[in-house]
Motif scaffolding. Sequence first.
Motif, PDB file in Angstrom:
ATOM      1  N   THR A  71       0.857  -1.191   0.000  1.00 53.31           N
ATOM      2  CA  THR A  71       0.000   0.000   0.000  1.00 53.31           C
ATOM      3  C   THR A  71       0.893   1.241   0.000  1.00 53.31           C
ATOM      4  O   THR A  71       2.072   1.173   0.354  1.00 53.31           O
ATOM      5  CB  THR A  71      -0.921   0.023   1.229  1.00 53.31           C
ATOM      6  N   GLU A  73       1.432   4.935   1.419  1.00 58.89           N
ATOM      7  CA  GLU A  73       1.064   5.916   2.430  1.00 58.89           C
ATOM      8  C   GLU A  73       2.283   6.748   2.776  1.00 58.89           C
ATOM      9  O   GLU A  73       3.406   6.255   2.774  1.00 58.89           O
ATOM     10  CB  GLU A  73       0.504   5.223   3.684  1.00 58.89           C
ATOM     11  N   GLY A 259      -3.110  -3.669  -4.643  1.00 57.48           N
ATOM     12  CA  GLY A 259      -2.558  -4.365  -3.481  1.00 57.48           C
ATOM     13  C   GLY A 259      -1.660  -5.517  -3.873  1.00 57.48           C
ATOM     14  O   GLY A 259      -1.012  -6.117  -3.017  1.00 57.48           O
ATOM     15  N   ASN A 422      -2.813   3.897  10.600  1.00 57.38           N
ATOM     16  CA  ASN A 422      -3.282   2.955   9.601  1.00 57.38           C
ATOM     17  C   ASN A 422      -4.447   2.194  10.222  1.00 57.38           C
ATOM     18  O   ASN A 422      -4.308   1.583  11.276  1.00 57.38           O
ATOM     19  CB  ASN A 422      -2.136   2.001   9.221  1.00 57.38           C
ATOM     20  N   ASN A 424      -5.976  -0.519   9.500  1.00 52.67           N
ATOM     21  CA  ASN A 424      -5.736  -1.954   9.693  1.00 52.67           C
ATOM     22  C   ASN A 424      -7.049  -2.720   9.891  1.00 52.67           C
ATOM     23  O   ASN A 424      -7.157  -3.624  10.726  1.00 52.67           O
ATOM     24  CB  ASN A 424      -4.818  -2.155  10.907  1.00 52.67           C
ATOM     25  N   GLU A 428     -14.127   2.978  10.169  1.00 46.53           N
ATOM     26  CA  GLU A 428     -13.777   4.397  10.030  1.00 46.53           C
ATOM     27  C   GLU A 428     -14.329   5.203  11.196  1.00 46.53           C
ATOM     28  O   GLU A 428     -13.613   5.986  11.823  1.00 46.53           O
ATOM     29  CB  GLU A 428     -14.329   4.917   8.703  1.00 46.53           C
ATOM     30  N   THR A 446      -8.879  12.225   7.613  1.00 48.53           N
ATOM     31  CA  THR A 446      -9.019  10.861   7.126  1.00 48.53           C
ATOM     32  C   THR A 446      -8.523  10.811   5.691  1.00 48.53           C
ATOM     33  O   THR A 446      -8.689  11.765   4.925  1.00 48.53           O
ATOM     34  CB  THR A 446     -10.481  10.409   7.186  1.00 48.53           C
ATOM     35  N   GLY A 448      -8.140   8.374   2.147  1.00 46.47           N
ATOM     36  CA  GLY A 448      -8.379   7.191   1.335  1.00 46.47           C
ATOM     37  C   GLY A 448      -7.683   7.383   0.002  1.00 46.47           C
ATOM     38  O   GLY A 448      -7.290   8.487  -0.352  1.00 46.47           O
ATOM     39  N   PRO A 550     -12.917   3.277   0.793  1.00 49.56           N
ATOM     40  CA  PRO A 550     -12.673   3.207   2.230  1.00 49.56           C
ATOM     41  C   PRO A 550     -11.628   4.217   2.672  1.00 49.56           C
ATOM     42  O   PRO A 550     -10.776   4.620   1.904  1.00 49.56           O
ATOM     43  CB  PRO A 550     -12.147   1.785   2.435  1.00 49.56           C
ATOM     44  N   THR A 552      -8.424   4.444   4.588  1.00 52.48           N
ATOM     45  CA  THR A 552      -7.377   3.480   4.971  1.00 52.48           C
ATOM     46  C   THR A 552      -6.454   4.029   6.050  1.00 52.48           C
ATOM     47  O   THR A 552      -5.744   3.284   6.710  1.00 52.48           O
ATOM     48  CB  THR A 552      -6.519   3.096   3.763  1.00 52.48           C
ATOM     49  N   GLY A 553      -6.462   5.322   6.205  1.00 48.56           N
ATOM     50  CA  GLY A 553      -5.545   5.877   7.193  1.00 48.56           C
ATOM     51  C   GLY A 553      -6.002   7.239   7.647  1.00 48.56           C
ATOM     52  O   GLY A 553      -6.990   7.794   7.160  1.00 48.56           O
TER      53      GLY A 553
END
Lengths: 729, 246
Positions: A71, A73, A259, A422, A424, A428, A446, A448, A550, A552-553
């Motif tokens: 991923t 980030e 991914g 993250n 994980n 959310e 947030t 995505g 989504p 994601t972090g």
Amino acid sequence: MSPAVLKVILTDLRSRKWQSVMLFVMLAVSTMCLSIAVLVGRGVNDPWGRVFEQVNGAHVWFTAIRGAVITYEGGGESITVSADRMNDPLPDLTKIGGIDGVAETAGPYPVTPAFFALSRFGEPMTITALPAQLPSMGGPLVVDGRWLQADGEIVMDSLAAQRAGYRIGDSVEVIVVERPVKGMQLGQPVRDGKTLRYTMVGVALDPGFDFAGAAYVLPAAFDAMMGDRQPDYRYGVRLSDPEKTRHVIAAARALYPEGTGIRALDWLWTKRVADETVRVVAPFLLADTAAALRTSTPSAFNVPLMLLSVSGVTAVIFAATIHSALRAGRLSPVTAIKRPYGAAPRGMSLPARLAARAGLSPSFVMGINDASANPVRAVLTLMVLAVGIIMCTFTLGAEATFAEMQKSTAIAGDEPYHIRVNLNGYGEDDAVAAVRSQAEVEAVVTVGGGTVQVNGVAEAVHVRAVGEDYGNTPWWFLEGRMLRKPDEVVIGHGMAELYGLGAGDSVTLSAGGATRAVTISGVYRDLERDGVIIMMDIGAFRAAFDPALPVTGMGLMVKDRSRSASVAAAIRSASGDVLRVRPLSNDPGEVIWTIRPVLLFLTALLLGMATLNLLSTLFSTVMERRRDFAIAKAVGMAPRQVLASVVTGACFLGLMGLALGIPLGLYVTGALYDAVGEIVNAGPDLGVMPHAWMLLALVPVALAVAALGSWAPGRLAVRVPVVRALREE
Amino acid sequence: MSTILSARGLTKVFDVSGSSVHALQGVDVDIESGEFVAIMGPSGCGKSTLLHLMAGMERPTAGEMILDGARVSGLSEAQWAVLRRKKIGFVFQSFNLLNNLSVAANVELPALLAGVKGKDAANKRRELLERLGIADKEHAVPSQLSGGQQQRVALARALVNAPEILMADEPTGNLDSKTRKGILDLLRQCNAAGQTIVLVTHDARVAAVARRRILHMRDGRVTDETRTDGRRDVKGILGSMIAQEA
């Protein structure tokens, strides 16, 4: 050279002792600077590129990593190796060879998985199986010893060999370990394993982008090492147009599901690291830097190189003096005796006339006249002064940039967050709640990720979809501002350059058959994907393209950055250790304290040379003007007025040097910021210009230095004996 | 007439390569206001040294000097500089103009150093250059002038602050006979207007311009003095013998 001529030369030097000493010092320093420049230039002038071209290097190396989920980030890749996915089939890398723009391919070559093989110091080794016949593209460059011929042999790259202290003929230990446990990430070595030994037969340079210790064995030896374990695979591509690297990588990634464990390391990134590291800190870290980059290390005591430097300086001195020497040889004795200082003066210089017209006292006018009457000397002195001031201006700009970096490294393109989270798999809403439960958290953003096409161009551009408190996050904007409305986006610097876009432009984004027109509110600096990135409101992205996108972090800003670690721990605990929370140090201290001493040294050196040059000029002027000082004293100029005359001349030159040096310095500073930004792919204006108060402060400092520096020649002028000086003339 | 400059026992010893050279040996001189005094002697007799001491350009090894009623023997260099601006004008044999400055700037320099305002200095300069017949050269630089013209400029520079005493060291030494005559005529005119002048020369014809007094020097001493009133004052042992004879 006859003894008589030598005697004349020595007598001349002895008669101007201080001037000779200063001239010697300046030449010595110039020689030193030139030597360093040659050394640095030769050593760091694209050392990576030299190796790259020699091996016909691959522009991108794709690595299929077994069991990995990759991923993106925080501007980098996050590679998570999962035991559950170890038996998943690896993607077929050869599909990449069919992408438009790929001219040559290399591999796929089997490589050991991360942490499968460790050096005796527990450092990961990437061992690649290569045949006895080196590939024509993308292979390593053997610089010592020889290439592989037998199964019990190993060739190591220079970094790995240097770190481990191995030499040709040594027995190299490779520790084979089991695959890492579930959820393990790079950076956590496992030490239990069996030891294999190989004989090191060669040292190679590999511009192949893998900074873990690289080593090579023949395929049979590799198979024996792996046993029944499955390797990763490495596939190199050389492009017909290297500028299209990012497009090819995007196209390659688009061939596989998101991914999928394919890592892409490109030549742009490696070159940036090489250039950034070497050019910024090269003068004092040549050996370490070069070793780290696994390029040839220029020897600091390379005799031919030093001779070249000395010859260069000698040639420059010769060129600078030959004209004067030839003129001296052609001088008519009668004319020279009649006019010891050359052609008859043409009167007061323009600055002196202006000073006289302004009503300045005669000693000031004389001083300005002495400093400017000889235009050639004045210009040369000014140029050296200006160089010192230019360096000063740049250093002040660097200090202003450092001050900004201390507040936030977003100026360099880093994320401005204090904590990275993250999810994980955490929900959310629960994640946001867990984070907001900490009173220290000031802002929550947030994040995505998605992709869109811009204005119909086929290449997909990554979207950083942001929500919650993104409005005030202090990203560094090159133009415009942060987005505020759903139909606004901000774009990274790389995107602005690639697509020729800027703040205020409207673009059409499309994905999955849907389109949306948006306006670019700003261009910001983002190191992720070299700035080829769009930031938009996550709600707007979901509404337009993907309702299920989504988060994601998260990026968090805390009230007191020094408490980031404890806040991170609290959040982690609040989530039951599900959330992966990491405080971002983004401490620029190391970078600053690597660069600052170099800049200060160079500034001191150039200012020192400028001061010495000014002193030399003043001494020369005083010696040439002995008669004039004697006359002035004879007609009533007091000693303090004589001193004031010399000091005025120095201050005049200092002010002119500032007037020339500061604007040039600002220009050079801006140009260097742009150049460094270009090198590290961080966009233009990679720095802050010096503040006005800094530049204003230069003025009294320069004048004080000029005044202090002129004290000695001034005292010499004061002590000119009237009668004797007039008699000598 | 009042005594404008008085020197007693002036001695100057130079140290040349470790040996002492007695340039002046106890010289007594009185210069009265409005006088035109010539100091004459062979080369190396100390006449220029005497002039330099009187102008404060050299320090005496021994002796006293009084200028305009004030003791000046122990003055500092800065104090002498002020004196030279205000009370002493000096003309050199080699003109010694500042080559980087125009004629106008050269002439105005002492005035500006003395604190005279630019406008007033310019007025004085114009008047002097007019009087000396070189008004049309005010924008020229010294290298563009003849020797005679340069010496006139030097004279103008020496007179710009209306000094108490004008000293000239071989002012015609570098000039041809015609030009020499011109300069000497100017000096005579200045003296006729009341300017006190002390002139050093080795040339008797030049010394003859000094209508009042001629001091003769030899080996660092004043040996003889001739006055326009016919009196002779022969100094030293020889002088006393001649006086006895007479």
